[in-house]
Design a protein around this motif. Sequence first.
Motif, PDB file in Angstrom:
ATOM      1  N   GLY A   1       4.957   5.991   2.480  1.00 50.23           N
ATOM      2  CA  GLY A   1       4.090   4.811   2.472  1.00 50.23           C
ATOM      3  C   GLY A   1       3.113   4.842   3.627  1.00 50.23           C
ATOM      4  O   GLY A   1       3.185   5.708   4.499  1.00 50.23           O
ATOM      5  N   ASP A   2       2.211   3.868   3.626  1.00 49.48           N
ATOM      6  CA  ASP A   2       1.145   3.872   4.619  1.00 49.48           C
ATOM      7  C   ASP A   2       0.691   2.438   4.894  1.00 49.48           C
ATOM      8  O   ASP A   2       0.759   1.585   4.010  1.00 49.48           O
ATOM      9  CB  ASP A   2      -0.032   4.707   4.060  1.00 49.48           C
ATOM     10  CG  ASP A   2      -1.095   4.918   5.125  1.00 49.48           C
ATOM     11  OD1 ASP A   2      -0.737   5.003   6.314  1.00 49.48           O
ATOM     12  OD2 ASP A   2      -2.279   4.974   4.748  1.00 49.48           O
TER      13      ASP A   2
ATOM     14  N   HIS B   1       6.921   4.715  -9.657  1.00 51.79           N
ATOM     15  CA  HIS B   1       5.626   4.617  -8.983  1.00 51.79           C
ATOM     16  C   HIS B   1       4.779   5.865  -9.222  1.00 51.79           C
ATOM     17  O   HIS B   1       3.592   5.789  -9.545  1.00 51.79           O
ATOM     18  CB  HIS B   1       5.843   4.399  -7.483  1.00 51.79           C
ATOM     19  CG  HIS B   1       4.628   4.627  -6.649  1.00 51.79           C
ATOM     20  ND1 HIS B   1       4.348   5.839  -6.048  1.00 51.79           N
ATOM     21  CD2 HIS B   1       3.594   3.809  -6.343  1.00 51.79           C
ATOM     22  CE1 HIS B   1       3.199   5.744  -5.399  1.00 51.79           C
ATOM     23  NE2 HIS B   1       2.717   4.533  -5.558  1.00 51.79           N
TER      24      HIS B   1
ATOM     25  N   SER C   1       4.461  -0.284   0.358  1.00 54.69           N
ATOM     26  CA  SER C   1       3.349   0.319   1.103  1.00 54.69           C
ATOM     27  C   SER C   1       2.912   1.663   0.504  1.00 54.69           C
ATOM     28  O   SER C   1       2.031   2.328   1.047  1.00 54.69           O
ATOM     29  CB  SER C   1       3.713   0.483   2.584  1.00 54.69           C
ATOM     30  OG  SER C   1       4.638   1.535   2.783  1.00 54.69           O
ATOM     31  N   LEU C   2       3.527   2.042  -0.624  1.00 52.91           N
ATOM     32  CA  LEU C   2       3.053   3.246  -1.331  1.00 52.91           C
ATOM     33  C   LEU C   2       1.727   2.925  -2.041  1.00 52.91           C
ATOM     34  O   LEU C   2       1.473   1.774  -2.396  1.00 52.91           O
ATOM     35  CB  LEU C   2       4.109   3.737  -2.332  1.00 52.91           C
ATOM     36  CG  LEU C   2       5.113   4.745  -1.748  1.00 52.91           C
ATOM     37  CD1 LEU C   2       6.112   4.074  -0.826  1.00 52.91           C
ATOM     38  CD2 LEU C   2       5.880   5.467  -2.857  1.00 52.91           C
TER      39      LEU C   2
ATOM     40  N   GLN D   1       9.452   3.586   5.699  1.00 57.70           N
ATOM     41  CA  GLN D   1       8.077   3.740   5.204  1.00 57.70           C
ATOM     42  C   GLN D   1       7.626   5.200   5.294  1.00 57.70           C
ATOM     43  O   GLN D   1       7.067   5.743   4.341  1.00 57.70           O
ATOM     44  CB  GLN D   1       7.127   2.847   6.013  1.00 57.70           C
ATOM     45  CG  GLN D   1       5.675   2.973   5.558  1.00 57.70           C
ATOM     46  CD  GLN D   1       4.711   2.148   6.380  1.00 57.70           C
ATOM     47  OE1 GLN D   1       4.856   2.062   7.603  1.00 57.70           O
ATOM     48  NE2 GLN D   1       3.751   1.541   5.720  1.00 57.70           N
TER      49      GLN D   1
END
Length: 368
Positions: free
Chosen positions: A125-126, A276, A306-307, A120
Amino acid sequence: MKISQVNLYHLRMLLQAAFKTSFGSTLERECILLEARSEGLVGYGECVADRDPGYSYETSQTAWHVLKDFLIPVILNADLKSAQDLQDEIKHVRGHPMAKAGLEMVVWDILGKRDGQSLQNLLGGDGKAVQVGVSVGIQKDQKTLIEVVDSYLQKGYGRVKLKIMPGRDVVDVSAVRQAFPELRLQVDANSAYDLDSAPAIYPLDDLDLLMIEQPLAEDDLWDHRQLQTRFTTPICLDESIESDRHARQALEMDACRVVNIKSGRVGGLSQGMAIHKLCFSAGVPVWCGGMLETGVGRAANLALASLPGFVYPGDISATDRYYAEDITNERFHLNPDSSIDVPDKPGLGISIDTQALQKFTIEKITVE
Ligand code: OSB
Ligand code: MG
């Protein structure tokens, strides 16, 4: 980073129930697990090609051949500083994105373990968890379909995708919509229609669906563009989008208004991120698709999902929706808010249950 050895495991795993789509029915899911050694570390990757060439032309056998004879030999002992370095080494191999994606996943796992970073984090990502839904196969009749959907709602899934095909479309989906008026609902045809047969699904436009996924052929952006003019509901492309170039062209011609991203289909996590990025800057929503992955591929999907541009729930369900027994020691559970936690340990953040792996392996080779 140098990879000195790769073990390939051809796996066959029993699903909890047969999964029927417009291209066939699967009860035993096949895939390839890659296990690579690199300077004292071991990394894993999952190649999602299945036994039959139904969803794509790749099969577990073609991926096995391409990995063993073409991809792994050229990257063994190469100095790989990033996933991009891997892609540069293998770009002379045309096609075979699922085989390539499995190998790229290995590289991310090893880089993450080496640097103590979760996938992640590496991807940018977050968040602790991502919103997920469940993909429901074609059932034997309407009553069963409603029972199956209801059972997933009881488990806490907040979004449902129904597989459709000619003859099993508007009537089935209407019945589910009537039974669950508030449900976040979408459908996936896996290319079962063409412009001549598509009028049969025009009534779907009145059923308040989040999107209609891949109604037409995988190589047919233009007809999707024609069909999108007929629908207020967004068309989402899955099979048609194999690269950021396809995504750009699809958006330019308004062939879709949502994109399903699967790292396996597009040749790796890096290509998934490129799609993305393109969609995010164009303001086009994306979401993470699934390929009935084991815990290995599921871990990667959760990190990717999680992006920030992944605004619709992913086809990333809990382990028990797929397998009674999985090859990872970690099992993924659904939280009460229809989310699943993103792994936070280094790399993919999973470990392999060697006994389960042995049990599901139908063939193994070592390439070194
Ligand atoms: O088209 O999204 C698809 C599974 C296998 C092949 C293609 C698809 C699917 C799914 C299931 O819809 C998604 C999942 O839960 O893994
Ligand atoms: Mg799909």
